[in-house]
Design a protein around this motif. Structure first.
Motif, PDB file in Angstrom:
ATOM      1  N   SER A 334       0.842  -1.194   0.000  1.00  0.00           N
ATOM      2  CA  SER A 334       0.000   0.000   0.000  1.00  0.00           C
ATOM      3  C   SER A 334       0.879   1.246   0.000  1.00  0.00           C
ATOM      4  O   SER A 334       1.901   1.299   0.672  1.00  0.00           O
ATOM      5  CB  SER A 334      -0.902   0.017   1.236  1.00  0.00           C
ATOM      6  OG  SER A 334      -1.636   1.222   1.272  1.00  0.00           O
ATOM      7  N   SER A 335       0.462   2.280  -0.755  1.00  0.00           N
ATOM      8  CA  SER A 335       1.173   3.556  -0.674  1.00  0.00           C
ATOM      9  C   SER A 335       0.223   4.740  -0.596  1.00  0.00           C
ATOM     10  O   SER A 335       0.658   5.881  -0.615  1.00  0.00           O
ATOM     11  CB  SER A 335       2.124   3.730  -1.879  1.00  0.00           C
ATOM     12  OG  SER A 335       1.393   3.783  -3.084  1.00  0.00           O
ATOM     13  N   ASN A 336      -1.115   4.461  -0.518  1.00  0.00           N
ATOM     14  CA  ASN A 336      -2.023   5.575  -0.241  1.00  0.00           C
ATOM     15  C   ASN A 336      -2.033   5.792   1.272  1.00  0.00           C
ATOM     16  O   ASN A 336      -1.920   4.847   2.062  1.00  0.00           O
ATOM     17  CB  ASN A 336      -3.423   5.292  -0.773  1.00  0.00           C
ATOM     18  CG  ASN A 336      -4.123   4.183  -0.006  1.00  0.00           C
ATOM     19  OD1 ASN A 336      -3.575   3.096   0.124  1.00  0.00           O
ATOM     20  ND2 ASN A 336      -5.314   4.454   0.503  1.00  0.00           N
ATOM     21  N   THR A 375       8.161  10.882   2.544  1.00  0.00           N
ATOM     22  CA  THR A 375       7.293  10.716   1.388  1.00  0.00           C
ATOM     23  C   THR A 375       7.968  11.239   0.135  1.00  0.00           C
ATOM     24  O   THR A 375       8.857  12.087   0.197  1.00  0.00           O
ATOM     25  CB  THR A 375       5.967  11.478   1.579  1.00  0.00           C
ATOM     26  OG1 THR A 375       6.248  12.888   1.625  1.00  0.00           O
ATOM     27  CG2 THR A 375       5.275  11.059   2.856  1.00  0.00           C
ATOM     28  N   SER A 380       1.693  14.507   0.042  1.00  0.00           N
ATOM     29  CA  SER A 380       1.464  13.362   0.924  1.00  0.00           C
ATOM     30  C   SER A 380       1.997  13.623   2.321  1.00  0.00           C
ATOM     31  O   SER A 380       1.650  12.920   3.258  1.00  0.00           O
ATOM     32  CB  SER A 380       2.164  12.122   0.348  1.00  0.00           C
ATOM     33  OG  SER A 380       1.729  11.866  -0.953  1.00  0.00           O
ATOM     34  N   ARG A 479       2.516   6.117  -5.883  1.00  0.00           N
ATOM     35  CA  ARG A 479       1.547   5.053  -6.120  1.00  0.00           C
ATOM     36  C   ARG A 479       1.726   4.404  -7.483  1.00  0.00           C
ATOM     37  O   ARG A 479       1.363   3.244  -7.678  1.00  0.00           O
ATOM     38  CB  ARG A 479       0.122   5.602  -6.033  1.00  0.00           C
ATOM     39  CG  ARG A 479      -0.265   6.147  -4.680  1.00  0.00           C
ATOM     40  CD  ARG A 479      -1.739   6.524  -4.684  1.00  0.00           C
ATOM     41  NE  ARG A 479      -2.073   7.401  -3.572  1.00  0.00           N
ATOM     42  CZ  ARG A 479      -3.274   7.888  -3.368  1.00  0.00           C
ATOM     43  NH1 ARG A 479      -4.258   7.587  -4.195  1.00  0.00           N
ATOM     44  NH2 ARG A 479      -3.507   8.684  -2.333  1.00  0.00           N
ATOM     45  N   LYS A 480       2.272   5.170  -8.441  1.00  0.00           N
ATOM     46  CA  LYS A 480       2.347   4.667  -9.813  1.00  0.00           C
ATOM     47  C   LYS A 480       3.788   4.603 -10.289  1.00  0.00           C
ATOM     48  O   LYS A 480       4.589   5.490 -10.006  1.00  0.00           O
ATOM     49  CB  LYS A 480       1.533   5.564 -10.750  1.00  0.00           C
ATOM     50  CG  LYS A 480       0.045   5.595 -10.412  1.00  0.00           C
ATOM     51  CD  LYS A 480      -0.711   6.497 -11.376  1.00  0.00           C
ATOM     52  CE  LYS A 480      -2.210   6.533 -11.051  1.00  0.00           C
ATOM     53  NZ  LYS A 480      -2.943   7.437 -11.968  1.00  0.00           N
ATOM     54  N   GLY A 506       4.914   0.692  -0.694  1.00  0.00           N
ATOM     55  CA  GLY A 506       4.880   1.011  -2.113  1.00  0.00           C
ATOM     56  C   GLY A 506       4.676  -0.229  -2.947  1.00  0.00           C
ATOM     57  O   GLY A 506       5.144  -1.317  -2.584  1.00  0.00           O
ATOM     58  N   PRO A 507       3.969  -0.111  -4.091  1.00  0.00           N
ATOM     59  CA  PRO A 507       3.695  -1.266  -4.946  1.00  0.00           C
ATOM     60  C   PRO A 507       4.973  -1.863  -5.533  1.00  0.00           C
ATOM     61  O   PRO A 507       5.964  -1.168  -5.741  1.00  0.00           O
ATOM     62  CB  PRO A 507       2.812  -0.679  -6.053  1.00  0.00           C
ATOM     63  CG  PRO A 507       2.292   0.612  -5.510  1.00  0.00           C
ATOM     64  CD  PRO A 507       3.339   1.118  -4.590  1.00  0.00           C
TER      65      PRO A 507
END
Length: 536
Positions: A334-336, A375, A380, A479-480, A506-507
């Motif tokens: 998760s990174s949100n 961050t 963020s 996130r991307k 992070g993904p």
């Protein structure tokens, strides 16, 4: 279209292609570059541009290099040229004899550190690079001890500087700690020298209102030895100002980690120094980390990033996903921000609770020093994180609010990047206390009414964390994968802030992309070094 481009277009009757190229150059400036590529000749710029071999004062230059053409403003062209010329001048100065008996006294074992010291003792320019814990400052302290013993130097002529106040404070502390086993006389001299450690702007006497420096080409610094740490963070214009003010016979020692993020400003001077064949003899890279053992998960993570070992990094992360039992590293995809805060390990929650509810600003700062949330994006790190901190402790008033200073403030003496805590007592009185610059001195406090421009600091950006180290670090990645911030330098800088525990959010695809994507800034710094070295 900005006013500068409008003026150049009307003054020099630029073609549409040249106007478009200028717009691309200004966009490149915003991303840290000092030049951009162009695919048409100098003549398309009318009289606004020339090539470097023409004796002209055109505002623009078009430079041919390695089969491509580059557009650059004259200001940046001359800045990079002056930096290259000064570095090459220092590099070409006659070498000096090395006191080998002293070298063996302070470095009893052969290896990288002794070789780095020998380099620095013999040359007017020495570039010592290495990752965290490789002993750059330890080596520096012993270089200075040898110089103080053999040349009878007055410590006042040894000056230490770094691009940020935090980095300058850390260098001072590290030199003092590294001198602990030296003789009392040398220790006192080293402490006298290191006590002057300051930001480069302060060293030069920079005046923001006038945009001038007290020390410059006409009034040189009172330095016989100048040491600059965290060199990757220094931008082109600051390099130019520093080297202009450097005395002719001064020894310059540069320290840094070439894998870290580059400066927030424009240019990539230190990367160019690190890569240039023209300065090869002035460089020494320290390889062995004394902070991280061979079993250290954080150390192995950093090494794997350096080797672009995607599979090695992901294998390491996937073996450390137990939130209840982090073993140096914990990873969650998760990174949100809300997802991150739902998945925080107990160690992090406890540290945040300590910082939030400490009975004084000083104790809150002490607790905050155990943990830092980093961050990639500024957005963020502000309101969204602050909201989640409040959600961690529903129904309770949080009396401590961390803040970070956003600009140097001459009135209070507070520096850009300094972290403090606003504490609200039970009687509703407010105090603001900042992290100690020197552990031997009391913490600095500031009236709330005089607090300069600042931001919330429950989280800070990875960029602003450079030059600092923390026991426990939470890293929130983009996130991307296509984010321009998902780079190897960003990931490496973030994880190497941690000394004990690292918590990565992070993904997988973002981490994979970051390891394979090295940031690149188009500059002509390496070209200037090569060109001028061939003319010498």
């Amino acid at each position: 279209m900005n006013l500068e481009i409008e003026w150049l277009k009307s003054r020099w009757e630029l073609s549409d292609g040249a106007t478009k190229a200028l717009m691309e150059l200004f966009k490149a400036h915003e991303k840290g570059a000092t030049a951009c590529t162009v695919d048409f000749p100098v003549s398309d710029f009318g009289g606004a541009a020339s090539d470097p071999d023409q004796d002209a004062s055109t505002p623009l230059l078009v430079v041919a290099n390695a089969g491509a053409s580059y557009l650059q403003t004259r200001w940046f062209f001359e800045s990079e040229k002056q930096i290259a010329a000064r570095l090459l001048e220092l590099n070409s100065a006659p070498t000096k004899p090395v006191p080998h008996e002293k070298l063996q006294k302070y470095f009893d074992q052969p290896g990288d550190q002794r070789e780095a010291a020998e380099l620095a003792l013999s040359r007017n320019l020495a570039v010592i690079t290495g990752g965290p814990g490789t002993g750059k400052t330890y080596t520096l302290a012993r270089i200075l001890a040898i110089l103080l013993e053999t040349e009878d130097l007055d410590p006042r002529y040894i000056q230490l500087a770094a691009p940020t106040g935090k980095a300058a404070d850390r260098m001072r502390e590290a030199v003092e700690q590294s001198s602990a086993k030296l003789s009392e006389d040398l220790r006192e001299k080293l402490q006298a020298a290191s006590s002057s450690s300051k930001t480069i702007h302060s060293l030069l006497g920079f005046h923001p209102g006038k945009n001038t420096c007290a020390f410059n080409a006409n009034r040189r610094l009172p330095s016989k030895i100048l040491i600059v740490d965290e060199c990757s963070m220094v931008d082109t214009l600051l390099w130019r100002a520093l080297l202009e003010a450097l005395p002719d016979e001064c020894k310059l020692i540069l320290l840094g980690d070439p894998n870290q993020l580059e400066s927030v400003g424009r240019g990539s001077v230190f990367s160019s120094i690190e890569r240039s064949p023209a300065l090869y003899v002035a460089r020494k890279h320290l390889k062995e980390s004394h902070r991280f053992s061979t079993e250290s998960a954080i150390g192995n993570f950093a090494l794997a990033i350096g080797y672009e070992d995607v599979d090695g990094v992901l294998k390491l992360l996937k073996a450390n996903t137990d939130v209840e039992c982090p073993r140096g590293i914990f990873w969650n995809e998760s990174s949100n921000i809300p997802g991150v805060f739902k998945s925080l390990p107990p160690l992090v929650r406890h540290a945040l609770k300590e910082a939030a509810f400490a009975e004084s600003a000083e104790k809150s700062l002490e607790a905050l020093g155990k943990i830092r949330i980093l961050t990639a994006h500024r957005s963020s790190g502000r309101a969204s994180v602050e909201e989640e901190i409040q959600k961690l402790f529903p129904g309770r008033r949080i009396p401590n609010r961390p803040v970070i200073i956003d600009r140097n403030d001459p009135e209070t003496g507070l520096r850009n990047g300094e972290v403090g805590v606003v504490h609200i007592s039970s009687a509703q009185s407010r105090t603001v206390v900042f992290e100690k610059r020197d552990k031997s001195k009391p913490a600095f406090s500031c009236p709330l009414s005089k607090l300069p421009e600042h931001s919330p600091a429950w989280a800070i950006t990875i960029h602003r964390s450079q030059g600092s180290e923390y026991d426990n670090v939470v890293v929130i990645l983009p996130r991307k994968a296509e984010s321009p911030l998902a780079t190897r330098e960003l990931l490496y800088t973030a994880i190497t802030r941690a000394k004990k525990n690292l918590f990565v959010f992070g993904p997988e695809e973002v981490i994979r992309q970051a390891i394979l994507c090295r940031s690149h800034r188009t500059t002509l710094m390496e070209w200037q070094l090569e060109r001028l070295s061939q003319k010498a």
